[in-house]
Scaffold this motif. Structure first.
Motif, short mmCIF file in Angstrom:
data_model
loop_
_atom_site.label_atom_id
_atom_site.label_comp_id
_atom_site.label_asym_id
_atom_site.label_seq_id
_atom_site.Cartn_x
_atom_site.Cartn_y
_atom_site.Cartn_z
N ARG A 68 -10.69 -41.29 -61.57
CA ARG A 68 -9.46 -41.53 -60.82
C ARG A 68 -9.70 -41.41 -59.32
O ARG A 68 -9.21 -42.19 -58.53
CB ARG A 68 -8.38 -40.55 -61.28
CG ARG A 68 -7.07 -40.71 -60.53
CD ARG A 68 -5.92 -40.10 -61.27
NE ARG A 68 -6.13 -38.70 -61.62
CZ ARG A 68 -5.30 -38.01 -62.40
NH1 ARG A 68 -4.24 -38.60 -62.92
NH2 ARG A 68 -5.53 -36.75 -62.68
N GLY A 128 -1.60 -41.86 -61.75
CA GLY A 128 -1.04 -40.97 -62.75
C GLY A 128 -1.30 -41.41 -64.17
O GLY A 128 -1.22 -40.61 -65.10
N MET A 129 -1.61 -42.69 -64.37
CA MET A 129 -1.90 -43.20 -65.71
C MET A 129 -3.32 -42.91 -66.14
O MET A 129 -3.64 -42.99 -67.33
CB MET A 129 -1.66 -44.71 -65.75
CG MET A 129 -0.23 -45.13 -65.68
SD MET A 129 -0.14 -46.94 -65.73
CE MET A 129 -1.01 -47.28 -67.26
N PRO A 131 -6.87 -40.75 -66.65
CA PRO A 131 -7.43 -39.40 -66.70
C PRO A 131 -8.36 -39.21 -65.50
O PRO A 131 -8.83 -40.18 -64.90
CB PRO A 131 -8.22 -39.39 -68.01
CG PRO A 131 -8.55 -40.83 -68.26
CD PRO A 131 -7.41 -41.63 -67.69
N ASP A 132 -8.61 -37.96 -65.13
CA ASP A 132 -9.50 -37.71 -64.00
C ASP A 132 -10.88 -38.30 -64.23
O ASP A 132 -11.53 -38.79 -63.30
CB ASP A 132 -9.63 -36.19 -63.75
CG ASP A 132 -8.36 -35.59 -63.18
OD1 ASP A 132 -7.59 -36.34 -62.55
OD2 ASP A 132 -8.14 -34.39 -63.38
N GLU A 191 -4.72 -32.64 -71.54
CA GLU A 191 -4.65 -33.27 -70.23
C GLU A 191 -3.42 -34.18 -70.19
O GLU A 191 -3.38 -35.24 -70.81
CB GLU A 191 -5.91 -34.09 -69.95
CG GLU A 191 -5.89 -34.71 -68.56
CD GLU A 191 -7.14 -35.49 -68.26
OE1 GLU A 191 -7.19 -36.12 -67.19
OE2 GLU A 191 -8.07 -35.46 -69.08
N GLY A 193 -0.63 -36.82 -69.14
CA GLY A 193 -0.71 -38.12 -68.49
C GLY A 193 -0.29 -39.22 -69.44
O GLY A 193 0.02 -38.98 -70.62
N TRP A 194 -0.28 -40.44 -68.94
CA TRP A 194 0.18 -41.57 -69.74
C TRP A 194 -0.66 -41.75 -70.99
O TRP A 194 -0.14 -42.00 -72.07
CB TRP A 194 0.12 -42.82 -68.87
CG TRP A 194 0.68 -44.04 -69.52
CD1 TRP A 194 1.99 -44.40 -69.59
CD2 TRP A 194 -0.06 -45.07 -70.18
NE1 TRP A 194 2.12 -45.61 -70.26
CE2 TRP A 194 0.88 -46.04 -70.62
CE3 TRP A 194 -1.42 -45.29 -70.42
CZ2 TRP A 194 0.49 -47.19 -71.30
CZ3 TRP A 194 -1.80 -46.43 -71.10
CH2 TRP A 194 -0.85 -47.37 -71.53
N GLY A 243 3.47 -35.19 -68.69
CA GLY A 243 3.38 -34.47 -67.42
C GLY A 243 4.67 -34.43 -66.64
O GLY A 243 4.78 -33.71 -65.64
N TYR A 249 10.22 -39.78 -65.90
CA TYR A 249 9.37 -40.94 -66.20
C TYR A 249 10.17 -42.23 -66.09
O TYR A 249 9.72 -43.21 -65.47
CB TYR A 249 8.78 -40.82 -67.61
CG TYR A 249 7.91 -42.01 -67.97
CD1 TYR A 249 6.55 -42.01 -67.68
CD2 TYR A 249 8.46 -43.15 -68.56
CE1 TYR A 249 5.75 -43.10 -67.97
CE2 TYR A 249 7.66 -44.25 -68.85
CZ TYR A 249 6.32 -44.22 -68.56
OH TYR A 249 5.53 -45.32 -68.83
#
Length: 310
Positions: A68, A128-129, A131-132, A191, A193-194, A243, A249
């Motif tokens: 990301r 935001g969608m 993952p890191d 984790e 997230g989307w 999240g 959302y």
């Protein structure tokens, strides 16, 4: 409703920068910090990904890495080579690459890496969608289509035909979609997230419903009933997985659609407001201003002015 198509069409991700890296023997490259999504795929051979903090990762042919945002990291022939790069980084600009190669000999490596651009109005939503850190091995069961796509990218990156840059950019963009398409059952539920939300059948269904009819007056009670959960359990699981709360959302998605309509159409504020679930201009303006910081009309004027000035 195909949520992924809905999102891709809105954000229009583009691979605005990519490069091919070829090396042989002992070598290393230090990649500068980026605050936008970056990717790296191994077309031929293997190399080590060495982050500033954490364990080195051996990437083999056909492996794909999507991050990301990144601090400076190294791609090297062997983990010990990163020490040489660290020494060379002194006095180098923060946005500069560092590369060294000891010469011929050893196995050949070819990498393709770069980064994606999203319109500034959607950068936060796009980030935001993701993952890191997303690492897909060519040996993964679901990587078959990716492997064929990587073969095409490797072939295109090694030739110099007319339209090469355009073809490469499109292939890399398709690769991003394929990464998003992969089965979501292996996403770490810890984790938020989307991706994590899409991996949960109940939350996935709720997301589908909101995307299918964004103008509907959705409530937590109604969504919970539709997906077969109690209100409290649904609200808690949605927030844990995605999240944010369901209402947040939905509001964020509505505002993202509004931004796109304001920038890419001549539709009236009233028409835009009604299409995304606000029954008056004032309600739409209040919600938009709360999220974006300016009123819809001011947002449209400012962005159109920026586009004209380019």
């Amino acid at each position: 409703m195909d949520i992924l198509t809905d999102i891709i069409r809105l954000m229009r991700p583009r691979a605005i920068s990519w490069r091919t890296v070829e090396a042989q023997g002992r070598w290393g490259m230090s990649v500068p910090c980026r605050d936008i999504p970056v990717f790296c795929l191994v077309v031929t051979g293997q190399c080590w990904y060495v982050p500033r903090h954490g364990q080195p990762l051996l990437m083999r042919q056909g492996d794909y890495l999507l991050m990301r945002a990144t601090a400076r990291y190294c791609l090297v022939s062997d983990p010990d080579a990163s020490a040489t790069l660290h020494a060379m980084e002194d006095g180098v600009a923060a946005d500069a690459y560092v590369r060294w190669d000891e010469g011929a000999g050893g196995d050949k490596v070819r990498l393709v890496g770069g980064y994606f651009e999203i319109g500034p109005e959607h950068t936060a939503l796009f980030s935001g969608m993701l993952p890191d850190f997303l690492y897909i091995r060519s040996s993964d069961e679901e990587a078959g289509r990716l492997s064929r796509l990587i073969a095409l990218i490797g072939e295109e990156s090694s030739i110099d035909l007319p339209g090469r840059d355009l073809v490469m950019s499109r292939l890399v963009e398709i690769m991003l979609v394929e990464v998003w398409r992969r089965p979501l059952t292996r996403i770490d539920s810890r984790e938020a997230g989307w991706f994590s939300g899409m991996a949960d059948p109940h939350i996935h269904l709720a997301l589908q419903k909101m995307h299918a009819d964004v103008a509907h007056h959705w409530t937590v009670d109604g969504l919970a009933k539709d997906v077969g959960m109690s209100r409290a359990a649904f609200a808690r699981r949605f927030a844990e997985r995605v999240g944010v709360a369901p209402a947040t959302y939905l509001s964020n998605w509505r505002i993202a659609l509004a931004k796109d309509a304001l920038l890419n159409s001549e539709r009236s504020l009233t028409d835009i407001a009604l299409s995304i679930g606000y029954y008056s201009d004032s309600a739409f303006s209040t919600a938009f201003s709360r999220v974006v910081g300016v009123a819809p009309a001011a947002f449209r004027r400012a962005r159109q002015g920026e586009q004209t000035a380019r």
